[in-house]
Design a protein around this motif. Structure first.
Motif, PDB file in Angstrom:
ATOM      1  N   VAL A  11      62.909  41.345  64.785  1.00  0.00           N
ATOM      2  CA  VAL A  11      62.162  40.143  65.152  1.00  0.00           C
ATOM      3  C   VAL A  11      60.694  40.486  65.407  1.00  0.00           C
ATOM      4  N   LEU A  12      59.823  39.729  64.799  1.00  0.00           N
ATOM      5  CA  LEU A  12      58.389  39.880  65.014  1.00  0.00           C
ATOM      6  C   LEU A  12      57.871  38.573  65.568  1.00  0.00           C
ATOM      7  N   ILE A  13      57.228  38.623  66.725  1.00  0.00           N
ATOM      8  CA  ILE A  13      56.711  37.408  67.347  1.00  0.00           C
ATOM      9  C   ILE A  13      55.194  37.396  67.222  1.00  0.00           C
ATOM     10  N   ILE A  14      54.681  36.356  66.600  1.00  0.00           N
ATOM     11  CA  ILE A  14      53.248  36.199  66.400  1.00  0.00           C
ATOM     12  C   ILE A  14      52.754  35.092  67.317  1.00  0.00           C
ATOM     13  N   PHE A  15      51.783  35.379  68.146  1.00  0.00           N
ATOM     14  CA  PHE A  15      51.306  34.410  69.115  1.00  0.00           C
ATOM     15  C   PHE A  15      50.199  33.537  68.528  1.00  0.00           C
ATOM     16  N   SER A  16      50.250  32.275  68.856  1.00  0.00           N
ATOM     17  CA  SER A  16      49.175  31.351  68.519  1.00  0.00           C
ATOM     18  C   SER A  16      48.850  30.563  69.779  1.00  0.00           C
ATOM     19  N   CYS A  17      47.949  29.617  69.672  1.00  0.00           N
ATOM     20  CA  CYS A  17      47.514  28.888  70.860  1.00  0.00           C
ATOM     21  C   CYS A  17      48.635  28.033  71.446  1.00  0.00           C
ATOM     22  N   LYS A  18      49.457  27.420  70.595  1.00  0.00           N
ATOM     23  CA  LYS A  18      50.406  26.439  71.078  1.00  0.00           C
ATOM     24  C   LYS A  18      51.857  26.909  71.032  1.00  0.00           C
ATOM     25  N   GLU A  19      52.186  27.757  70.119  1.00  0.00           N
ATOM     26  CA  GLU A  19      53.580  28.148  69.968  1.00  0.00           C
ATOM     27  C   GLU A  19      53.669  29.542  69.372  1.00  0.00           C
ATOM     28  N   THR A  21      55.723  32.152  66.592  1.00  0.00           N
ATOM     29  CA  THR A  21      56.494  32.175  65.356  1.00  0.00           C
ATOM     30  C   THR A  21      57.405  33.393  65.390  1.00  0.00           C
ATOM     31  N   ILE A  22      58.676  33.160  65.141  1.00  0.00           N
ATOM     32  CA  ILE A  22      59.639  34.253  65.077  1.00  0.00           C
ATOM     33  C   ILE A  22      59.968  34.500  63.608  1.00  0.00           C
ATOM     34  N   LYS A  23      59.726  35.707  63.157  1.00  0.00           N
ATOM     35  CA  LYS A  23      60.072  36.077  61.785  1.00  0.00           C
ATOM     36  C   LYS A  23      61.324  36.931  61.820  1.00  0.00           C
ATOM     37  N   LEU A  24      62.388  36.416  61.209  1.00  0.00           N
ATOM     38  CA  LEU A  24      63.646  37.126  61.144  1.00  0.00           C
ATOM     39  C   LEU A  24      63.726  37.869  59.808  1.00  0.00           C
ATOM     40  N   ASP A  25      64.848  38.514  59.587  1.00  0.00           N
ATOM     41  CA  ASP A  25      65.050  39.182  58.304  1.00  0.00           C
ATOM     42  C   ASP A  25      65.176  38.140  57.189  1.00  0.00           C
ATOM     43  N   ASN A  26      65.099  38.603  55.942  1.00  0.00           N
ATOM     44  CA  ASN A  26      65.238  37.734  54.755  1.00  0.00           C
ATOM     45  C   ASN A  26      64.173  36.641  54.698  1.00  0.00           C
ATOM     46  N   ILE A  28      62.936  34.676  56.883  1.00  0.00           N
ATOM     47  CA  ILE A  28      63.242  33.459  57.623  1.00  0.00           C
ATOM     48  C   ILE A  28      62.297  33.370  58.816  1.00  0.00           C
ATOM     49  N   SER A  29      61.635  32.224  58.967  1.00  0.00           N
ATOM     50  CA  SER A  29      60.672  32.029  60.057  1.00  0.00           C
ATOM     51  C   SER A  29      61.009  30.781  60.864  1.00  0.00           C
ATOM     52  N   PHE A  30      60.909  30.912  62.171  1.00  0.00           N
ATOM     53  CA  PHE A  30      61.108  29.780  63.078  1.00  0.00           C
ATOM     54  C   PHE A  30      59.915  29.672  64.012  1.00  0.00           C
ATOM     55  N   GLY A  31      59.489  28.449  64.259  1.00  0.00           N
ATOM     56  CA  GLY A  31      58.585  28.210  65.369  1.00  0.00           C
ATOM     57  C   GLY A  31      59.397  28.135  66.645  1.00  0.00           C
ATOM     58  N   VAL A  32      58.802  28.510  67.764  1.00  0.00           N
ATOM     59  CA  VAL A  32      59.526  28.438  69.033  1.00  0.00           C
ATOM     60  C   VAL A  32      58.601  27.957  70.134  1.00  0.00           C
ATOM     61  N   GLN A  33      59.134  27.048  70.941  1.00  0.00           N
ATOM     62  CA  GLN A  33      58.459  26.569  72.140  1.00  0.00           C
ATOM     63  C   GLN A  33      59.390  26.843  73.316  1.00  0.00           C
ATOM     64  N   LYS A  34      58.915  27.611  74.274  1.00  0.00           N
ATOM     65  CA  LYS A  34      59.752  28.083  75.373  1.00  0.00           C
ATOM     66  C   LYS A  34      59.556  27.241  76.637  1.00  0.00           C
ATOM     67  N   ASN A  35      60.634  27.109  77.395  1.00  0.00           N
ATOM     68  CA  ASN A  35      60.603  26.491  78.728  1.00  0.00           C
ATOM     69  C   ASN A  35      59.977  25.105  78.722  1.00  0.00           C
ATOM     70  N   MET A  85      70.351  31.784  64.022  1.00  0.00           N
ATOM     71  CA  MET A  85      69.216  31.323  63.224  1.00  0.00           C
ATOM     72  C   MET A  85      69.169  31.998  61.858  1.00  0.00           C
ATOM     73  N   GLU A  86      69.541  33.268  61.821  1.00  0.00           N
ATOM     74  CA  GLU A  86      69.540  33.954  60.533  1.00  0.00           C
ATOM     75  C   GLU A  86      70.616  33.375  59.608  1.00  0.00           C
ATOM     76  N   LYS A  87      71.743  32.960  60.172  1.00  0.00           N
ATOM     77  CA  LYS A  87      72.836  32.382  59.378  1.00  0.00           C
ATOM     78  C   LYS A  87      72.567  30.929  59.025  1.00  0.00           C
ATOM     79  N   PHE A  88      71.845  30.222  59.896  1.00  0.00           N
ATOM     80  CA  PHE A  88      71.611  28.787  59.706  1.00  0.00           C
ATOM     81  C   PHE A  88      70.105  28.507  59.695  1.00  0.00           C
ATOM     82  N   PRO A  89      69.403  28.946  58.652  1.00  0.00           N
ATOM     83  CA  PRO A  89      67.944  28.787  58.624  1.00  0.00           C
ATOM     84  C   PRO A  89      67.483  27.345  58.430  1.00  0.00           C
TER      85      PRO A  89
END
Length: 289
Positions: A11-19, A21-26, A28-35, A85-89
């Motif tokens: 997992v590689l987490i890239i920080f931006s101002c608002k959210e 991005t989680i980059k998984l294998d294959n 696959i990328s997800f945005g994430v908003q925590k809490n 998430m990797e199974k259900f992109p």
């Protein structure tokens, strides 16, 4: 699936101002908003993960943690959520916290209300992101009980039950009146704090029936897949047989599986791939119906 089990190291987490991005294998990328707060109580928070390709979203897995209704945290299931998430992109994921029970706070209806409030927030999110909000409730242990109860119980005035497409029950108690369940170490707390016995109920329903998922199952209940450990000292294997019987009697599409081990072993290196692959196959069948 060995590759999946190394997921956290990929997992590689890239920080931006608002959210983030989680980059998984294959790729696959997800945005994430925590809490994110979905209510006024500090416990009413969720982590929201969504495919970067928002046009592909098929629905939302709502993940409900366990902990005996009085403990636990959404972080307990973060690792499993990443595997999913990797199974259900093509699905979004909401990993939720809810108000915990204590000596002065009952389990119900607070905790099912919190699921409903979280779903209200997610419906608004889906409108913003322009996809159809179909929910799959996935809970483990107490969270599985709450997921089933939310999906089955028609007495509670929940706004979004009709949007529940399926339920994933991982080691959840489906019948609290099962004599085998009464051996649960915290049964006395659950019995006293499940629901306020001083409040009136409809004349044909008892306060013992209200918290029992199997009591509410009918032909319109959501398809359900269940997993139980063959050496679980917390939730007895008898729960599987009881739940299977009632679902089959009401002709609700269902599948259930035993895994080797105890209450927490469903998420280990051996069992997690089996659980995730079984969920995938189950949902393919539900999509055909």
């Amino acid at each position: 699936m060995k590759k999946n089990l190394k997921l956290l190291f990929l997992v590689l987490i890239i920080f931006s101002c608002k959210e983030k991005t989680i980059k998984l294998d294959n790729n696959i990328s997800f945005g994430v908003q925590k809490n994110i707060s979905y209510g006024k109580n500090s416990a009413q928070q969720l982590d929201f993960y969504f495919p970067k390709n928002k046009n592909s979203i098929k629905g939302i897995f709502v993940i409900v943690h366990g902990g005996g209704w009085k403990a636990g945290d959404k972080s307990d299931l973060t690792r499993f959520a990443l595997y999913m998430m990797e199974k259900f992109p093509d699905y979004a994921f909401a990993n939720i916290n809810y108000r915990l029970a204590n000596n002065s706070a009952f389990i119900l209806p607070n905790q099912t209300d919190d699921i409903d409030n979280a779903l209200s927030f997610l419906v608004k999110k889906s409108v913003e992101m322009k996809f159809n909000p179909q929910f799959i409730l996935l809970g483990n242990s107490a969270g599985a009980h709450l997921s089933m109860l939310y999906g089955y119980n028609t007495l509670f005035d929940d706004k979004h039950r009709a949007k529940v497409k399926a339920i994933v029950n991982i080691v959840g108690p489906a019948d609290l009146s099962d004599p085998n369940f009464k051996n649960y170490s915290d049964y006395a707390f659950v019995e006293k704090h499940m629901i306020d016995l001083n409040k009136p109920t409809p004349t044909d329903i008892t306060n013992q029936d209200i918290p029992n998922p199997v009591y509410w199952i009918n032909k319109n209940s959501p398809p359900t897949i269940s997993f139980y450990g063959n050496n679980d000292n917390v939730i007895p294997l008898s729960q599987k047989k009881i739940l299977d019987s009632v679902l089959n009697k009401n002709k609700v599409f269902n599948q259930s599986f035993e895994f080797p081990g105890g209450h927490l072993d469903w998420g280990n290196e051996k069992n997690a791939p089996f659980v995730i692959n079984s969920i995938n196959e189950f949902l393919m069948h539900t999509n055909e119906k």
